[in-house]
Write a protein that holds these residues in place. Structure first.
Motif, PDB file in Angstrom:
ATOM      1  N   ALA A  22       0.978  -1.114   0.146  1.00  0.00           N
ATOM      2  CA  ALA A  22       0.024  -0.162  -0.084  1.00  0.00           C
ATOM      3  C   ALA A  22       0.879   1.306  -0.042  1.00  0.00           C
ATOM      4  N   ILE A  23       1.914   1.152   0.694  1.00  0.00           N
ATOM      5  CA  ILE A  23       2.754   2.487   0.852  1.00  0.00           C
ATOM      6  C   ILE A  23       3.755   2.666  -0.650  1.00  0.00           C
ATOM      7  N   GLU A  24       4.240   1.679  -0.824  1.00  0.00           N
ATOM      8  CA  GLU A  24       4.649   1.532  -2.269  1.00  0.00           C
ATOM      9  C   GLU A  24       3.775   2.135  -3.365  1.00  0.00           C
ATOM     10  N   LYS A  25       2.812   1.715  -3.318  1.00  0.00           N
ATOM     11  CA  LYS A  25       1.849   1.943  -4.344  1.00  0.00           C
ATOM     12  C   LYS A  25       1.482   3.569  -4.302  1.00  0.00           C
ATOM     13  N   ALA A  26       1.564   4.113  -3.028  1.00  0.00           N
ATOM     14  CA  ALA A  26       1.421   5.702  -3.040  1.00  0.00           C
ATOM     15  C   ALA A  26       2.592   6.269  -3.476  1.00  0.00           C
ATOM     16  N   ILE A  27       3.692   5.899  -3.102  1.00  0.00           N
ATOM     17  CA  ILE A  27       4.969   6.330  -3.338  1.00  0.00           C
ATOM     18  C   ILE A  27       5.029   6.299  -4.826  1.00  0.00           C
ATOM     19  N   ASP A  28       4.724   5.298  -5.717  1.00  0.00           N
ATOM     20  CA  ASP A  28       4.671   5.357  -7.041  1.00  0.00           C
ATOM     21  C   ASP A  28       3.795   6.460  -7.793  1.00  0.00           C
ATOM     22  N   LEU A  29       2.859   6.628  -7.002  1.00  0.00           N
ATOM     23  CA  LEU A  29       1.934   7.732  -7.432  1.00  0.00           C
ATOM     24  C   LEU A  29       2.493   9.178  -7.262  1.00  0.00           C
ATOM     25  N   GLU A 219      -6.601   4.482   1.491  1.00  0.00           N
ATOM     26  CA  GLU A 219      -5.161   4.274   1.659  1.00  0.00           C
ATOM     27  C   GLU A 219      -4.515   5.706   1.249  1.00  0.00           C
ATOM     28  N   SER A 220      -3.520   6.018   1.306  1.00  0.00           N
ATOM     29  CA  SER A 220      -2.473   6.906   0.875  1.00  0.00           C
ATOM     30  C   SER A 220      -2.712   7.184  -0.545  1.00  0.00           C
ATOM     31  N   ALA A 221      -2.730   6.193  -1.333  1.00  0.00           N
ATOM     32  CA  ALA A 221      -2.646   6.570  -2.599  1.00  0.00           C
ATOM     33  C   ALA A 221      -4.071   7.078  -3.241  1.00  0.00           C
ATOM     34  N   TYR A 222      -5.177   6.886  -2.476  1.00  0.00           N
ATOM     35  CA  TYR A 222      -6.290   7.619  -2.895  1.00  0.00           C
ATOM     36  C   TYR A 222      -6.396   8.947  -2.663  1.00  0.00           C
ATOM     37  N   ILE A 223      -5.092   9.567  -1.967  1.00  0.00           N
ATOM     38  CA  ILE A 223      -4.983  11.108  -2.007  1.00  0.00           C
ATOM     39  C   ILE A 223      -5.220  11.962  -3.513  1.00  0.00           C
ATOM     40  N   ILE A 224      -4.784  11.019  -4.329  1.00  0.00           N
ATOM     41  CA  ILE A 224      -4.955  11.456  -5.918  1.00  0.00           C
ATOM     42  C   ILE A 224      -6.435  11.979  -6.050  1.00  0.00           C
ATOM     43  N   ASN A 225      -7.226  11.310  -5.578  1.00  0.00           N
ATOM     44  CA  ASN A 225      -8.919  11.644  -5.799  1.00  0.00           C
ATOM     45  C   ASN A 225      -9.135  12.825  -5.275  1.00  0.00           C
ATOM     46  N   VAL A 226      -8.672  13.042  -3.958  1.00  0.00           N
ATOM     47  CA  VAL A 226      -8.581  14.350  -2.953  1.00  0.00           C
ATOM     48  C   VAL A 226      -7.924  15.543  -4.090  1.00  0.00           C
ATOM     49  N   LEU A 227      -6.949  15.340  -4.608  1.00  0.00           N
ATOM     50  CA  LEU A 227      -6.058  16.167  -5.273  1.00  0.00           C
ATOM     51  C   LEU A 227      -6.943  16.657  -6.422  1.00  0.00           C
TER      52      LEU A 227
END
Length: 255
Positions: A22-29, A219-227
């Motif tokens: 989950a963390i690596e997915k967010a970092i990649d984004l 998950e932190s990756a979903y911050i993209i949707n907020v952005l």
């Protein structure tokens, strides 16, 4: 594009099966900076492990969450102070008042909130505020502590325009997360009246997942949707939202 998640509980049991992924997915984004709020002393060890496992990405806070303020809150506050003396932390949080679940410990929550604000001031650290069904009570404490040294983030801000302006008047940034994407969230009706310099991004993972993941683990990756939602509201490119909100987070946390 560097994105900052100013509020994510990555040490939560909800990530026990796939934390690294989950963390690596967010970092990649592009989510390179994760600010980790505390709950109580039972999570300290797992928070320190998280920092060790992902050097250069995790920034820890120390604090006692208002829903975990019970009879032993003085012991918990002593632990918070001890950790601030022995380790590097970037904020005192999350702290505040929560009257959603129960009001039994309101007095203790008020005392714990005030004491932790004063501790943050002594340590020259920002605070990260948790407020649920308690705007009046939180503002009452902030009014008594306003002035030099008071700064931080009003986490998971879901109030009105008037309440937003009042929070900002206490030198708080507004933490905007998944609620801004909800159809009934109402945040999108006035947020563009608040300058971007007052906004930071957050997820509050594993809670409050944005649309279209609402109801699932956040998950932190979903911050993209907020952005992306903020880019729509403010009519600016995604990269500009990322840059401004990351710079705002640096202003708050000093890193």
């Amino acid at each position: 594009m560097i994105i900052t998640d100013t509020h994510t509980h990555l040490y939560s049991e909800a990530f026990d099966d796939d934390r690294k992924e989950a963390i690596e997915k967010a970092i990649d984004l592009g989510v390179k900076r994760f600010f980790i709020p505390a709950i109580d002393s039972t999570y300290t060890e797992s928070m320190l492990k998280l920092e060790k496992d992902f050097p250069g990405h995790m920034y820890l806070m120390s604090g006692l969450h208002p829903t975990h303020v019970k009879e032993n809150f003085e012991e918990e506050l002593a632990h918070v102070e001890e950790m601030l003396e022995t380790h590097s932390y970037y904020a005192v949080g999350e702290i505040g008042i929560d009257l959603y679940w129960e009001k039994k410990y309101l007095k203790e929550q008020q005392v714990a909130f005030k004491k932790q604000i004063q501790l943050a001031k002594r340590k020259n650290l920002p605070i990260v505020i948790h407020c649920r069904d308690a705007f009046d009570e939180v503002f009452e404490v902030l009014e008594g502590e306003k002035g030099d040294g008071l700064r931080g983030i009003f986490h998971c801000f879901t109030g009105t325009l008037e309440q937003a302006k009042k929070a900002i008047s206490y030198n708080m940034k507004l933490g905007i997360g998944g609620v801004v994407t909800f159809k009934n969230g109402k945040m999108d009706t006035f947020l563009d009246q608040i300058e971007l310099k007052h906004i930071v991004l957050e997820t509050d993972a594993p809670y409050l997942a944005p649309t279209p993941y609402r109801g699932k683990r956040n998950e932190s990756a979903y911050i993209i949707n907020v952005l992306e939602k903020l880019a729509d509201i403010y009519c600016v490119p995604n990269e500009e939202i990322a840059e401004i909100t990351t710079n705002n987070s640096k202003d708050v946390f000093g890193v």
